[in-house]
Write an enzyme that holds these catalytic residues in place. Structure first.
Site, PDB file in Angstrom:
ATOM      1  N   LEU A 137       0.864  -1.172   0.000  1.00  0.00           N
ATOM      2  CA  LEU A 137       0.000   0.000   0.000  1.00  0.00           C
ATOM      3  C   LEU A 137       0.907   1.231   0.000  1.00  0.00           C
ATOM      4  O   LEU A 137       2.000   1.207   0.572  1.00  0.00           O
ATOM      5  CB  LEU A 137      -0.899   0.033   1.244  1.00  0.00           C
ATOM      6  CG  LEU A 137      -1.937  -1.078   1.394  1.00  0.00           C
ATOM      7  CD1 LEU A 137      -2.652  -0.950   2.737  1.00  0.00           C
ATOM      8  CD2 LEU A 137      -2.952  -1.051   0.256  1.00  0.00           C
ATOM      9  N   ASP A 138       0.455   2.302  -0.612  1.00  0.00           N
ATOM     10  CA  ASP A 138       1.227   3.536  -0.607  1.00  0.00           C
ATOM     11  C   ASP A 138       1.367   4.059   0.822  1.00  0.00           C
ATOM     12  O   ASP A 138       0.568   3.735   1.706  1.00  0.00           O
ATOM     13  CB  ASP A 138       0.558   4.588  -1.478  1.00  0.00           C
ATOM     14  CG  ASP A 138       0.473   4.170  -2.937  1.00  0.00           C
ATOM     15  OD1 ASP A 138       1.354   3.411  -3.376  1.00  0.00           O
ATOM     16  OD2 ASP A 138      -0.481   4.595  -3.616  1.00  0.00           O
ATOM     17  N   LYS A 139       2.363   4.914   1.032  1.00  0.00           N
ATOM     18  CA  LYS A 139       2.672   5.424   2.371  1.00  0.00           C
ATOM     19  C   LYS A 139       1.436   5.955   3.085  1.00  0.00           C
ATOM     20  O   LYS A 139       1.207   5.654   4.263  1.00  0.00           O
ATOM     21  CB  LYS A 139       3.729   6.537   2.258  1.00  0.00           C
ATOM     22  CG  LYS A 139       4.061   7.222   3.572  1.00  0.00           C
ATOM     23  CD  LYS A 139       5.087   8.324   3.374  1.00  0.00           C
ATOM     24  CE  LYS A 139       5.379   9.050   4.682  1.00  0.00           C
ATOM     25  NZ  LYS A 139       6.389  10.125   4.504  1.00  0.00           N
TER      26      LYS A 139
END
Length: 322
Positions: A137-139
């Site tokens: 997942l993105d940050k």
């Protein structure tokens, strides 16, 4: 850290004519074919007492011995970073990732990542590629991720993701009032100019996203998204490509859009939401060891729940407008 693998087996007659590496991939499904080939090349596999060759054709009845060592795959250091564990057993961890936590170490984030946290929680994850992380997942995207705790689970989860049988659903708030859901099929690759961004570009990797309306507000929509593929920034890029960007997205979101007559408190809540309003809310898969069908859900985090409630309240207060 390393783990010994010692196996002895006999090639069955019905595999006559197969390459050795093909036969072993079927006989020893806990390990990937590439790993078995690596062991053969490094002399850790013998056939009838002699160093094996991956391309050697078997006739049936050969005695094969694997005496291999699995060297630690992850060199990052453990760090005492809290984990919100939704589920765990001997093969899996399911993590509810918070906003702000990077998944893998990289040039800009060499430490303080989910990977470092996982190594601190379970040191044996150093023996699994990327500490068992099979998707990301993105940050600043929140929600559910599955982690493999051993090589068998890792191999099977990677295969399940490639076969598109892992169910991943997200909730997101997008700019615009949608009348209906839809399907987006548009290839995603690196942006031709800004290499830090992704974009819909010709001849890139196939990317398919499904979405449906959950709730409409005055100038925004709460959308449930299901991923068929898993490209980098896929939901964010696809939604922006459809001109319905994710609210708060600092890269693909564009300017903030407000409905007419928005009061100062409403404006403040929307303008201060400085991350993509995107949450991985549901994860479903077949357990890589038992084959049992499993699924997990995670509510949206407090900041996104507050955002949705403010949008809902604004819609109620202006229900009679126009």
């Amino acid at each position: 850290m390393s783990t010994k693998v010692q196996l002895e087996l006999v090639i069955p007659d019905e595999m006559r004519g197969r390459r050795l590496d093909q036969a072993l991939a079927e006989l020893v499904p806990d390990y990937s074919r590439s790993r078995l080939q690596q062991w053969i090349r490094s002399g850790q596999v013998t056939m009838d007492g002699h160093p094996a060759q991956a391309k050697a054709k078997v006739t049936g009845g050969e005695s094969v011995r694997i005496d291999a060592e699995i060297v630690a795959q992850t060199v990052s250091e453990p760090e005492p970073i809290p984990l919100d564990l939704v589920y765990e057993d001997e093969a899996l961890l399911v993590v509810n990732k918070p906003a702000g936590l990077v998944v893998h170490p990289a040039a800009g984030n060499p430490a303080g990542t989910l990977l470092n946290a996982l190594l601190n929680y379970d040191g044996s994850l150093a023996d699994v590629p990327r500490a068992g992380i099979v998707h990301r997942l993105d940050k600043n995207t929140t929600g559910l991720m599955v982690v493999a705790r051993n090589l068998t689970a890792h191999k099977r989860l990677v295969e399940a993701l490639q076969a598109r049988v892992v169910k991943r659903e997200y909730l997101t708030v997008v700019h615009s009032v949608l009348t209906a859901g839809g399907r987006i099929e548009a290839p995603i690759g690196r942006h031709p100019v800004d290499r830090k961004r992704m974009a819909v570009v010709p001849n890139a990797k196939e990317a398919v996203t499904h979405y449906r309306v959950e709730e409409r507000f005055r100038a925004h929509t709460l959308v449930r998204v299901r991923l068929e593929t898993g490209r980098t920034h896929q939901i964010r890029v696809h939604m922006a490509h459809q001109h319905i960007p994710v609210l708060g997205d600092p890269v693909y979101g564009g300017r903030l859009r407000l409905p007419k007559g928005a009061d100062p408190d409403f404006r403040e809540v929307l303008s201060s939401f400085r991350r993509q309003a995107l949450h991985a809310t549901q994860l479903g898969l077949l357990h890589p060891i038992s084959g049992e069908e499993m699924s997990w859900q995670a509510d949206v985090p407090d900041d996104m729940a507050h955002l949705i409630e403010v949008l809902r309240q604004d819609a109620r207060e202006h229900a009679g407008d126009g």
